[in-house]
Design an enzyme around this catalytic site. Structure first.
Site, mmCIF file in Angstrom:
data_model
loop_
_atom_site.group_PDB
_atom_site.id
_atom_site.type_symbol
_atom_site.label_atom_id
_atom_site.label_comp_id
_atom_site.label_asym_id
_atom_site.label_seq_id
_atom_site.Cartn_x
_atom_site.Cartn_y
_atom_site.Cartn_z
ATOM 1 N N THR A 194 73.733 51.710 18.118
ATOM 2 C CA THR A 194 72.834 51.697 16.974
ATOM 3 C C THR A 194 73.725 51.542 15.758
ATOM 4 O OG1 THR A 194 71.323 53.222 18.078
ATOM 5 C CG2 THR A 194 71.101 53.031 15.704
ATOM 6 N N THR A 245 72.753 58.084 15.842
ATOM 7 C CA THR A 245 73.057 57.186 16.954
ATOM 8 C C THR A 245 73.290 58.024 18.200
ATOM 9 O OG1 THR A 245 74.600 55.556 17.850
ATOM 10 C CG2 THR A 245 75.501 57.141 16.266
ATOM 11 N N GLY A 248 68.318 58.236 22.373
ATOM 12 C CA GLY A 248 67.179 58.414 21.494
ATOM 13 C C GLY A 248 66.145 59.422 21.938
#
Length: 328
Positions: A194, A245, A248
């Site tokens: 990310t 990051t 998730g």
């Protein structure tokens, strides 16, 4: 008006070891991080807004195929790209986000479009792509997002019947997607792709932005924490700006970004202490590997992570040189 400003960014976290990195590749990552930092820092140095700084910083990372966002986005199970992004203005707490976009060159631009041109916060595919076209944002064919490395990762993940976080070992899931992995001894810890940035400008305003291509081999239009305000992205002038990051699903369950802000607002903790509690005391015990970048109302920066490494960089108006790092 004050004169202090700060910028911090990340390009993913996880099991990032010098042993698995060639000198040439490490240099490429460091240069890309430094270039993105310089772009955002120049905005702040010239008196520009935190919002503009984080958007341009993330756009630079989206344009770099080394990172799992924009041009370097990973492939889904079906062999295309589904990209997520979010942006938040700490001055007004306005926010915009997109999920599953497939053609927008810079998803972070689409997220800002949602924030500024609609009454909504979060738009998904295909509506988000259509909005971007209506406002003339650059779009690209599928070939633009193709990189051989990402395609090879998809083939490996398909063969193993697992999802992957960015471009490392297979992600163990509760139920395999196909046949069990042929590599049962592989380390499930991995790089989590990310990109994101947080900033404080000379006017005292904060902003945060995050963008991702998600998981390699993901199915069912899976959405992680990056486009979810309060989980992967958050900004409030009273406390802090956060971009996360990591895995998730854990960041979603822990509402990581907002939790840090709450610890600062309700308990009076410093940015560093609030980040430490959430990243190390709350996330790590439940398996939430990853990290984040953060800046507070005074311009203090924090770059905590509980993984082996995190691509990261930062610079403040008090610094004489930019800070760029990969490993612990």
């Amino acid at each position: 008006m004050t004169t202090s400003f700060a910028l911090a960014l990340h390009g993913g976290a996880g099991t990032i070891s010098p042993l698995s990195m060639t000198p040439e590749k490490e240099q490429a990552y460091r240069e890309a991080l430094g270039e993105a930092l310089a772009i955002g820092y120049a905005v702040l140095r010239q008196g520009g807004s935190a919002l503009e700084a984080v958007e341009l910083t993330v756009r630079s990372l989206e344009d770099c195929p080394l990172f799992n966002a924009g041009r370097g986005a990973v492939f889904t199970h079906e062999g295309h790209h589904e990209m997520d992004a979010a942006i938040m203005d700490g001055r007004t707490r306005a926010a915009g986000a997109v999920t599953g976009v497939r053609t927008v060159q810079n998803p972070i631009r689409a997220a800002r479009l949602v924030m500024e041109k609609t009454e909504h916060v979060l738009l998904g595919y295909p509506g988000a792509d259509e909005l971007a076209r209506q406002y003339g944002l650059p779009t690209q064919p599928a070939e633009y997002f193709f990189t051989q490395q990402r395609y090879d990762q998809l083939q490996e993940a398909l063969a193993e019947g697992r999802m992957r976080l960015d471009h490392s070992q297979a992600l163990e899931t509760a139920a395999p997607l196909a046949e069990p992995s042929a590599f049962p001894n592989e380390d499930p810890k991995k790089k989590m792709g990310t990109v994101g940035a947080v900033a404080r400008d000379v006017h005292g305003n904060l902003a945060a932005a995050t963008s991702t291509g998600g998981m390699t081999n993901k199915q069912h239009s899976r959405i992680g924490d990056s486009p979810i305000i309060g989980a992967g992205t958050f900004a409030d002038n009273r406390t802090c700006a956060i971009s996360c990051t990591g895995h998730g699903e854990y960041f979603l369950r822990a509402v990581v970004a907002h939790d840090i802000s709450c610890l600062m607002e309700y308990r009076g903790l410093s940015l560093a202490e609030a980040c430490r509690i959430v990243v190390h005391d709350k996330l790590a015990p439940i398996g939430g590997e990853g990290g984040l970048v953060a800046v507070d109302a005074a311009g203090n920066v924090a770059l905590p992570f509980n993984s082996e490494g995190m691509y990261r960089a930062s610079q403040t108006s008090a610094d004489t040189a930019p800070f760029v790092a990969i490993y612990k």
